[in-house]
Design a protein around this motif. Structure first.
Motif, PDB file in Angstrom:
ATOM      1  N   PHE A 304       0.853  -1.190   0.000  1.00 41.22           N
ATOM      2  CA  PHE A 304       0.000   0.000   0.000  1.00 41.22           C
ATOM      3  C   PHE A 304       0.888   1.238   0.000  1.00 41.22           C
ATOM      4  CE2 PHE A 304      -2.197  -3.393   2.281  1.00 41.22           C
ATOM      5  CZ  PHE A 304      -3.361  -3.494   1.538  1.00 41.22           C
ATOM      6  N   HIS A 305       0.425   2.268  -0.707  1.00 42.00           N
ATOM      7  CA  HIS A 305       1.257   3.476  -0.785  1.00 42.00           C
ATOM      8  C   HIS A 305       0.446   4.770  -0.778  1.00 42.00           C
ATOM      9  CE1 HIS A 305       0.215   3.957  -5.087  1.00 42.00           C
ATOM     10  NE2 HIS A 305       0.230   2.639  -5.092  1.00 42.00           N
ATOM     11  N   THR A 306      -0.876   4.698  -0.814  1.00 42.87           N
ATOM     12  CA  THR A 306      -1.698   5.913  -0.789  1.00 42.87           C
ATOM     13  C   THR A 306      -2.949   5.672   0.047  1.00 42.87           C
ATOM     14  OG1 THR A 306      -2.860   5.254  -2.808  1.00 42.87           O
ATOM     15  CG2 THR A 306      -0.935   6.690  -3.069  1.00 42.87           C
ATOM     16  N   GLY A 307      -3.602   6.781   0.391  1.00 39.08           N
ATOM     17  CA  GLY A 307      -4.900   6.709   1.056  1.00 39.08           C
ATOM     18  C   GLY A 307      -4.821   6.144   2.462  1.00 39.08           C
ATOM     19  N   VAL A 308      -5.887   5.477   2.834  1.00 39.86           N
ATOM     20  CA  VAL A 308      -6.005   4.857   4.152  1.00 39.86           C
ATOM     21  C   VAL A 308      -6.237   3.362   3.946  1.00 39.86           C
ATOM     22  CG1 VAL A 308      -7.289   4.771   6.315  1.00 39.86           C
ATOM     23  CG2 VAL A 308      -6.965   6.952   5.145  1.00 39.86           C
ATOM     24  N   CYS A 309      -5.485   2.536   4.627  1.00 31.00           N
ATOM     25  CA  CYS A 309      -5.651   1.088   4.515  1.00 31.00           C
ATOM     26  C   CYS A 309      -5.622   0.478   5.916  1.00 31.00           C
ATOM     27  CB  CYS A 309      -4.569   0.462   3.642  1.00 31.00           C
ATOM     28  SG  CYS A 309      -2.890   0.860   4.150  1.00 31.00           S
ATOM     29  N   ALA A 310      -6.292  -0.655   6.067  1.00 31.93           N
ATOM     30  CA  ALA A 310      -6.383  -1.300   7.378  1.00 31.93           C
ATOM     31  C   ALA A 310      -6.643  -2.781   7.198  1.00 31.93           C
ATOM     32  CB  ALA A 310      -7.488  -0.664   8.217  1.00 31.93           C
ATOM     33  N   TRP A 311      -6.211  -3.566   8.165  1.00 30.53           N
ATOM     34  CA  TRP A 311      -6.500  -4.999   8.182  1.00 30.53           C
ATOM     35  C   TRP A 311      -6.527  -5.465   9.631  1.00 30.53           C
ATOM     36  CZ3 TRP A 311      -2.336  -2.556   6.187  1.00 30.53           C
ATOM     37  CH2 TRP A 311      -1.104  -2.748   6.817  1.00 30.53           C
ATOM     38  N   ARG A 312      -7.167  -6.617   9.847  1.00 33.40           N
ATOM     39  CA  ARG A 312      -7.336  -7.158  11.197  1.00 33.40           C
ATOM     40  C   ARG A 312      -6.722  -8.540  11.285  1.00 33.40           C
ATOM     41  NH1 ARG A 312     -13.591  -6.888  11.481  1.00 33.40           N
ATOM     42  NH2 ARG A 312     -13.255  -8.214  13.289  1.00 33.40           N
ATOM     43  N   ILE A 313      -6.150  -8.843  12.463  1.00 36.35           N
ATOM     44  CA  ILE A 313      -5.498 -10.123  12.690  1.00 36.35           C
ATOM     45  C   ILE A 313      -5.990 -10.698  14.005  1.00 36.35           C
ATOM     46  CG2 ILE A 313      -3.302 -11.364  12.823  1.00 36.35           C
ATOM     47  CD1 ILE A 313      -3.193  -7.776  11.735  1.00 36.35           C
ATOM     48  N   SER A 314      -6.396 -11.971  13.971  1.00 36.11           N
ATOM     49  CA  SER A 314      -6.770 -12.683  15.193  1.00 36.11           C
ATOM     50  C   SER A 314      -5.500 -13.185  15.870  1.00 36.11           C
ATOM     51  CB  SER A 314      -7.691 -13.848  14.851  1.00 36.11           C
ATOM     52  OG  SER A 314      -7.952 -14.620  16.001  1.00 36.11           O
ATOM     53  N   VAL A 315      -5.316 -12.780  17.133  1.00 34.57           N
ATOM     54  CA  VAL A 315      -4.084 -13.124  17.871  1.00 34.57           C
ATOM     55  C   VAL A 315      -4.384 -13.836  19.179  1.00 34.57           C
ATOM     56  CG1 VAL A 315      -2.743 -11.245  16.858  1.00 34.57           C
ATOM     57  CG2 VAL A 315      -4.059 -10.831  18.944  1.00 34.57           C
ATOM     58  N   GLU A 316      -5.612 -14.267  19.382  1.00 35.89           N
ATOM     59  CA  GLU A 316      -5.990 -14.825  20.676  1.00 35.89           C
ATOM     60  C   GLU A 316      -5.296 -16.136  20.992  1.00 35.89           C
ATOM     61  OE1 GLU A 316     -10.121 -15.729  20.830  1.00 35.89           O
ATOM     62  OE2 GLU A 316     -10.200 -16.412  18.751  1.00 35.89           O
ATOM     63  N   LYS A 317      -4.777 -16.851  19.986  1.00 39.47           N
ATOM     64  CA  LYS A 317      -4.130 -18.133  20.232  1.00 39.47           C
ATOM     65  C   LYS A 317      -2.642 -18.015  20.530  1.00 39.47           C
ATOM     66  CE  LYS A 317      -7.295 -20.739  17.270  1.00 39.47           C
ATOM     67  NZ  LYS A 317      -7.385 -21.636  16.087  1.00 39.47           N
ATOM     68  N   SER A 318      -2.062 -16.852  20.290  1.00 40.16           N
ATOM     69  CA  SER A 318      -0.608 -16.712  20.397  1.00 40.16           C
ATOM     70  C   SER A 318      -0.230 -15.720  21.486  1.00 40.16           C
ATOM     71  CB  SER A 318      -0.030 -16.242  19.059  1.00 40.16           C
ATOM     72  OG  SER A 318       1.366 -16.081  19.145  1.00 40.16           O
ATOM     73  N   CYS A 319       0.902 -15.978  22.113  1.00 42.94           N
ATOM     74  CA  CYS A 319       1.440 -15.035  23.100  1.00 42.94           C
ATOM     75  C   CYS A 319       2.843 -14.587  22.710  1.00 42.94           C
ATOM     76  CB  CYS A 319       1.448 -15.658  24.502  1.00 42.94           C
ATOM     77  SG  CYS A 319       2.477 -17.115  24.660  1.00 42.94           S
ATOM     78  N   ALA A 320       3.209 -14.780  21.437  1.00 45.42           N
ATOM     79  CA  ALA A 320       4.503 -14.299  20.930  1.00 45.42           C
ATOM     80  C   ALA A 320       4.326 -13.990  19.446  1.00 45.42           C
ATOM     81  CB  ALA A 320       5.591 -15.345  21.149  1.00 45.42           C
ATOM     82  N   TYR A 321       4.179 -12.695  19.122  1.00 48.04           N
ATOM     83  CA  TYR A 321       3.957 -12.318  17.735  1.00 48.04           C
ATOM     84  C   TYR A 321       4.387 -10.869  17.523  1.00 48.04           C
ATOM     85  CZ  TYR A 321      -0.238 -10.230  19.808  1.00 48.04           C
ATOM     86  OH  TYR A 321      -1.097  -9.517  20.602  1.00 48.04           O
ATOM     87  N   LYS A 322       4.525 -10.491  16.244  1.00 42.53           N
ATOM     88  CA  LYS A 322       4.775  -9.116  15.823  1.00 42.53           C
ATOM     89  C   LYS A 322       3.888  -8.833  14.614  1.00 42.53           C
ATOM     90  CE  LYS A 322       9.641  -8.857  17.275  1.00 42.53           C
ATOM     91  NZ  LYS A 322      11.049  -8.696  16.794  1.00 42.53           N
ATOM     92  N   LEU A 323       3.295  -7.636  14.596  1.00 45.06           N
ATOM     93  CA  LEU A 323       2.423  -7.223  13.509  1.00 45.06           C
ATOM     94  C   LEU A 323       2.733  -5.783  13.142  1.00 45.06           C
ATOM     95  CD1 LEU A 323      -0.934  -8.518  15.008  1.00 45.06           C
ATOM     96  CD2 LEU A 323       0.504  -9.720  13.377  1.00 45.06           C
TER      97      LEU A 323
END
Length: 425
Positions: A304-323
């Motif tokens: 992505f390089h213009t405007g507004v962008c968004a996404w969602r990630i389910s993380v309830e199963k993990s206790c070690a992540y980076k987003l």
């Protein structure tokens, strides 16, 4: 037990109560077969005339064709079951009578349901729909009023900040105009002294010259001042931020994970949305230039390089992540910080390790204090506003906000070192 109107004659031996096959035409001449005529009699008369065939003596049971029970067909005293020599047609007729009774009860229940239950349900549905409409309208009116009030407040803040900046600029302009005039007058004075006075007179005027130059030395060089800039903090609004982030995340982007970038410790699902960590490396082509060969990272397929962008990630199963996001220049090979998310200038990530939450960029860490672990995380990028948000959709809370001027397209980036994380469809 004969058909009504049948010609008189003896019954054949062993015949049961019912129509004699040799009987003269009676009501059957109407075109209704004898068996069906008996059924019609049961349906039209028998259900109201008394017990069915096989009832005790004296009960007034209706025969196969509607006649009374013939003498001697039941046991004495009227007790006990019917004699075993009753024909099979009578037993079948009893079953049909039972079926008719059940159909009649079922019809009555359906009629009652249509006459009483459905109208009441219809009224309750109309009432509930009216209440639901009123609730929607009331809440939207409330939100609209809050938005209008917040809009008015923020516009006033912007206007006030604009006036303050303009006033600061005007004040600075007057100050530096006076300073220029003083410096110009001092320079003219000094040039005149040098031009018109000889050395002896200059010595006598030394004190006067010193006083004038000392006053000029108090005029400092211009320096950059925040007072002259427009302060963007005047538009900071938790309400506006949350409403805006919620609206953007409702239209989140459809993204998938690039299989060529997935680290061998990660397994990608068939729908290209879920990353699962495994301590054992998978057999993949490590010589693929796009693949991360050490850190458990992966990139999305779309930048992505213009405007507004968004996404969602389910993380309830993990206790070690980076987003977060990264430039395509992020290193893919080796164990150095150049390929480690958040430890280089090419990546910005929200990190969780056990109960610690942090924002990482270029090796700088900022702790994020959370009361509970989020079930989902939303990542929102506003290129025009130069802002990155990490958002909790469940609580409508902005977990962290970072301002940055992005100079290249951004790829959604992921890392997981415990169980799995999934992009939300």
């Amino acid at each position: 037990g004969r058909d009504p109107g049948a010609a008189p004659g003896p019954r054949s031996r062993g015949s049961s109560v019912g129509t004699s096959r040799a009987a003269a035409p009676g009501p059957r001449s109407r075109g209704i077969p004898g068996g069906l005529w008996g059924l019609w009699q049961v349906w039209g008369v028998g259900l109201r005339a008394g017990p069915r065939v096989g009832a005790p003596a004296g009960c007034g049971a209706v025969g196969e064709l509607g006649g009374g029970c013939p003498p001697g067909r039941h046991r004495a005293g009227g007790a006990g079951p019917a004699r075993p020599d009753l024909p099979l047609g009578s037993a079948f007729q009893n079953k049909l009578v039972d079926q008719c009774e059940r159909l009649q009860l079922q019809s009555a229940a359906i009629a009652k349901h249509m006459a009483e239950v459905l109208p009441a349900k219809n009224q309750s549905v109309l009432s509930a729909a009216t209440e639901a409409r009123e609730l929607v309208i009331q809440r939207l009116i409330f939100v609209r009023n809050m938005c209008e009030n917040e809009e008015q407040r923020l516009l006033e803040e912007v206007h006030t900040e604009e006036e303050r900046a303009h006033q600061s600029i005007l004040t600075q302009r007057v100050h530096w105009t006076e300073a220029l005039q003083k410096l110009s007058a001092l320079r003219t004075y000094l040039v005149d002294m040098i031009t018109n006075l000889d050395d002896q007179d200059l010595v006598h005027a030394e004190q006067e010259i010193f006083e004038r130059t000392e006053a000029a030395e108090g005029i400092l060089e211009p320096q950059e001042s925040e007072k002259l800039n427009f302060n963007q903090k005047c538009v900071q609004s938790p309400l506006l931020h949350r409403l805006w982030a919620s609206a953007v995340l409702c239209c989140s982007e459809e993204i998938h994970i690039d299989e060529k970038t997935v680290n061998p410790h990660l397994t990608l699902s068939e729908d290209k949305r879920t990353l699962t960590f495994s301590p054992k490396k998978a057999k993949v082509y490590l010589d693929c230039p796009e693949r991360f060969d050490h850190w458990p990272n992966a990139l999305a397929t779309t930048a992505f390089h213009t405007g507004v962008c968004a996404w969602r990630i389910s993380v309830e199963k993990s206790c070690a992540y980076k987003l977060g996001v990264s430039y395509s220049s992020l290193q893919r090979k080796g164990s150095g910080n150049e390929a480690r998310l958040g430890y280089n200038p090419a990546s910005w990530v929200f990190s969780r390790y056990d109960t610690e939450f942090r924002f990482l960029h270029a090796g700088h860490q900022q702790t994020v204090e959370l009361i509970k672990s989020p079930r989902e995380l939303g990542v929102l990028i506003d290129f025009a506003g130069g802002e990155m948000l990490f958002y909790d959709p469940d609580s409508c809370a902005i977990l962290f906000s970072h301002r940055e001027t992005f100079t290249a397209p951004l790829y959604p980036v992921f890392a997981v070192a415990h169980q799995s994380i999934s992009l939300v469809h």
